[in-house]
Design an enzyme around this catalytic site. Structure first.
Site, PDB file in Angstrom:
ATOM      1  N   MET A 124      36.169  -7.996 -17.891  1.00  0.00           N
ATOM      2  CA  MET A 124      35.771  -8.676 -16.666  1.00  0.00           C
ATOM      3  C   MET A 124      34.358  -9.190 -16.798  1.00  0.00           C
ATOM      4  O   MET A 124      33.555  -8.632 -17.537  1.00  0.00           O
ATOM      5  CB  MET A 124      35.856  -7.724 -15.470  1.00  0.00           C
ATOM      6  CG  MET A 124      35.617  -8.410 -14.130  1.00  0.00           C
ATOM      7  SD  MET A 124      35.232  -7.249 -12.823  1.00  0.00           S
ATOM      8  CE  MET A 124      33.512  -6.903 -13.186  1.00  0.00           C
ATOM      9  N   CYS A 125      34.081 -10.248 -16.060  1.00  0.00           N
ATOM     10  CA  CYS A 125      32.750 -10.838 -16.120  1.00  0.00           C
ATOM     11  C   CYS A 125      32.359 -11.369 -14.748  1.00  0.00           C
ATOM     12  O   CYS A 125      33.189 -11.556 -13.864  1.00  0.00           O
ATOM     13  CB  CYS A 125      32.708 -12.004 -17.101  1.00  0.00           C
ATOM     14  SG  CYS A 125      33.248 -11.592 -18.764  1.00  0.00           S
ATOM     15  N   GLY A 126      31.064 -11.611 -14.619  1.00  0.00           N
ATOM     16  CA  GLY A 126      30.562 -12.439 -13.538  1.00  0.00           C
ATOM     17  C   GLY A 126      30.107 -13.741 -14.170  1.00  0.00           C
ATOM     18  O   GLY A 126      29.280 -13.735 -15.093  1.00  0.00           O
ATOM     19  N   TYR A 151      27.809 -12.681 -17.190  1.00  0.00           N
ATOM     20  CA  TYR A 151      27.495 -11.252 -17.260  1.00  0.00           C
ATOM     21  C   TYR A 151      28.798 -10.549 -17.625  1.00  0.00           C
ATOM     22  O   TYR A 151      29.774 -10.624 -16.878  1.00  0.00           O
ATOM     23  CB  TYR A 151      26.974 -10.741 -15.922  1.00  0.00           C
ATOM     24  CG  TYR A 151      25.620 -11.283 -15.524  1.00  0.00           C
ATOM     25  CD1 TYR A 151      24.455 -10.539 -15.734  1.00  0.00           C
ATOM     26  CD2 TYR A 151      25.502 -12.534 -14.923  1.00  0.00           C
ATOM     27  CE1 TYR A 151      23.221 -11.027 -15.364  1.00  0.00           C
ATOM     28  CE2 TYR A 151      24.264 -13.024 -14.544  1.00  0.00           C
ATOM     29  CZ  TYR A 151      23.128 -12.266 -14.777  1.00  0.00           C
ATOM     30  OH  TYR A 151      21.897 -12.759 -14.405  1.00  0.00           O
ATOM     31  N   ASN A 154      36.328 -15.133 -16.901  1.00  0.00           N
ATOM     32  CA  ASN A 154      36.434 -13.835 -16.237  1.00  0.00           C
ATOM     33  C   ASN A 154      37.903 -13.465 -16.159  1.00  0.00           C
ATOM     34  O   ASN A 154      38.668 -14.110 -15.431  1.00  0.00           O
ATOM     35  CB  ASN A 154      35.833 -13.908 -14.828  1.00  0.00           C
ATOM     36  CG  ASN A 154      36.118 -12.669 -14.005  1.00  0.00           C
ATOM     37  OD1 ASN A 154      36.292 -11.577 -14.542  1.00  0.00           O
ATOM     38  ND2 ASN A 154      36.182 -12.844 -12.695  1.00  0.00           N
TER      39      ASN A 154
END
Length: 543
Positions: free
Chosen positions: A1-3, A40, A62
């Protein structure tokens, strides 16, 4: 997962809340003066840095793809590889049906920005028009006019002009998305076929029902859905005294008389679990917990995260969680099951809503969004009491039962459609409506809220192969509303649960999280779920 975030044709403006979504790696890529890509990253499947660039194409992503060739180190590298083998649009076609995702690709050579979400919209992506361009981001804030990118197709933005390749049947949603946001919107005649089979609308009650083989196939597909998601998560979150202190500072531990909400979080136990279940004790999540037990090595703990507001141990969800835990302990006595009781006072709720949750929910703003979003935020934080000791979950990956009610007729409105003269045809119409709108009503919001705690969340009931199988089944496998509540909804899932030995949860009626956790009663207001929530306005929050 990412931002992830992208500033396209406008000044770089990255939301600080993205940091919570990706603690493992952070990087920004600035191209010329008016395009900036930021990511991120929370490592789940592989150690891949973003943004990922190759031959003037730049990717931020993401999500999780669950089926891709293992010659690639990560699903991010697989997506970039497909871009160069087949092109961006073909890559989008291949990825929308293989897991939760939100993708942004900037093609620098032709100054074109591509973006899309998976078919169910399981990962958040917001867009906001600026004076000269656009911002895209996993999370927004209530200070800008963000709009949720609909999970209705693949979008190509050039300047302020949008071209959309819609999912078949979603052309109208694409047109609505383009209104007032772009200078022009072109809907391509080249549509993308949905990755799941359509709903079986046959209501012939004389059709023979083969319960044995059908429940067996149901369990096989759901078990595989749980297994592949578990296999993606390689390690738990790592908490040290310093990181625990930082985590508590960023995640709003307010002073309270309840011993669960103490400030001395550096003395808390850490669960050492890789995975956790958002656990109400209901049938959906309890079945997932038992199937997860079959996948997770026996020496590893599994966390069960249960949230309650107000009269903690007397809320419906706390009572059902304790009962279902007893079933799990009998069926898997050698497993360490950490039932983490997340107890939330009204003071802490108001504090977290002001500091975090309002911005995370935006642009959703109803009473129902507030209740569900707040309950999920605290549950996903994973900090509470386990066997009367303060404990924080180290799970990097959370499992959610979302989707079971939409697919299998678990909501009271499904029974209402049958009782109010609609019969099985009315139930099917309601199921079709619920499945079709799940992305706009639930999943983007839930992803923003849960991801704020450096955790990812998966929904095994929304695996595309599983959804196709369930959609193909006659309605009689799903509901029998001649039976009472707790028996006539999600019939096939209840039979599977009984076969597995889950006696407590298999007979429990549906209890929505806002009622089961008692958050809807905590602040003593009489409201309707669809009303705009005044508490999500800055005026109504504590100062």
């Amino acid at each position: 997962m990412c931002g992830i975030s992208c500033c396209y044709k406008c000044k770089a403006n990255t939301n600080k809340r993205l940091l919570n979504r990706g603690p493992d790696h952070h990087s920004s890529l600035k191209l010329d003066d008016d395009v900036t890509l930021t990511a991120y990253v929370l490592h789940i499947q592989g150690n891949c840095k973003q943004p990922l660039s190759k031959n003037h194409k730049h990717l931020i992503y993401n999500g999780q793809l669950f089926h891709y060739p293992q010659v690639y180190k990560s699903d991010t590298e697989y997506i970039m590889g497909q871009v160069f083998q087949s092109g961006i649009l073909s890559t989008a076609r291949r990825t929308i049906g293989h897991g939760p995702l939100a993708v942004v690709i900037y093609d620098e050579e032709i100054d074109c920005l591509w973006f899309w979400r998976d078919y169910f919209g399981r990962r958040s992506l917001l867009i906001c028009r600026q004076e000269t361009g656009y911002l895209l981001s996993s999370v927004g804030d209530s200070c800008k006019e963000w709009i949720e990118v609909p999970a209705c197709g693949v979008f190509c933005l050039k300047g302020q002009n949008l071209e959309c390749y819609p999912f078949s049947g979603h052309e109208e949603t694409c047109v609505k998305f383009g209104e007032n946001l772009f200078d022009s919107t072109v809907i391509s005649a080249e549509t993308i076929q949905p990755p799941v089979l359509p709903l079986n609308t046959c209501t012939d009650t004389s059709e023979f029902l083969d319960w044995e083989s059908t429940t067996s196939k149901f369990l096989e597909l759901l078990s595989e859905s749980v297994r592949v998601r578990d296999m993606c998560c390689k390690s738990p979150l790592s908490f040290t005294k310093d990181s625990l202190s930082d985590y508590s500072t960023r995640h709003c531990y307010c002073t309270s008389d309840d011993k669960c909400n103490v400030h001395e979080v550096t003395n808390w136990d850490v669960s050492n679990a890789r995975v956790a279940v958002l656990f109400s004790g209901g049938i959906d999540c309890t079945v997932l917990a038992l199937l997860l037990h079959r996948s997770v090595p026996e020496e590893e703990p599994i966390d069960l995260l249960n949230v309650s507001f107000g009269n903690y141990d007397s809320t419906p969800d706390r009572i059902s969680a304790v009962a279902s835990l007893e079933d799990l302990q009998k069926l898997a006595p050698n497993r360490i099951w950490n039932l983490i009781k997340v107890n939330v006072s009204v003071e802490e709720l108001r504090c977290a809503r002001e500091r975090h949750i309002t911005d995370l929910l935006y642009p959703h703003n109803t009473v129902l969004d507030d209740s569900i979003g707040c309950a999920l935020w605290f549950a996903a934080r994973g900090a509470g009491l386990c066997k009367d000791r303060p404990m924080i979950s180290s799970a990097r990956l959370l499992f959610s039962g979302i989707g079971a009610d939409e697919l299998l007729g678990g909501y009271s409105r499904h029974r209402g459609a049958w009782q109010n003269g609609g019969g099985l045809e009315g139930v099917l119409q309601q199921l079709q409506l619920d499945i079709g709108r799940i992305s706009e009503r639930n999943l983007g919001r839930d992803n923003r809220v849960i991801g704020d705690h450096m955790r990812d969340c998966v929904a095994p009931y929304l695996d595309e192969s599983f959804v196709s199988f369930v959609n193909s089944l006659p309605i009689q496998y799903k509901v029998d509303f001649t039976l009472p509540r707790g028996q006539g909804e999600k019939v096939i899932l209840r039979k599977v649960a009984q076969n597995l030995g889950l006696n407590s949860s298999s007979a429990l009626p549906k209890k929505a999280i806002q009622f089961g956790s008692k958050i809807a009663k905590l602040e003593g207001r009489k409201e309707k779920g669809g009303d705009v929530c005044s508490r999500l306005s800055r005026k109504d929050q504590i100062t």
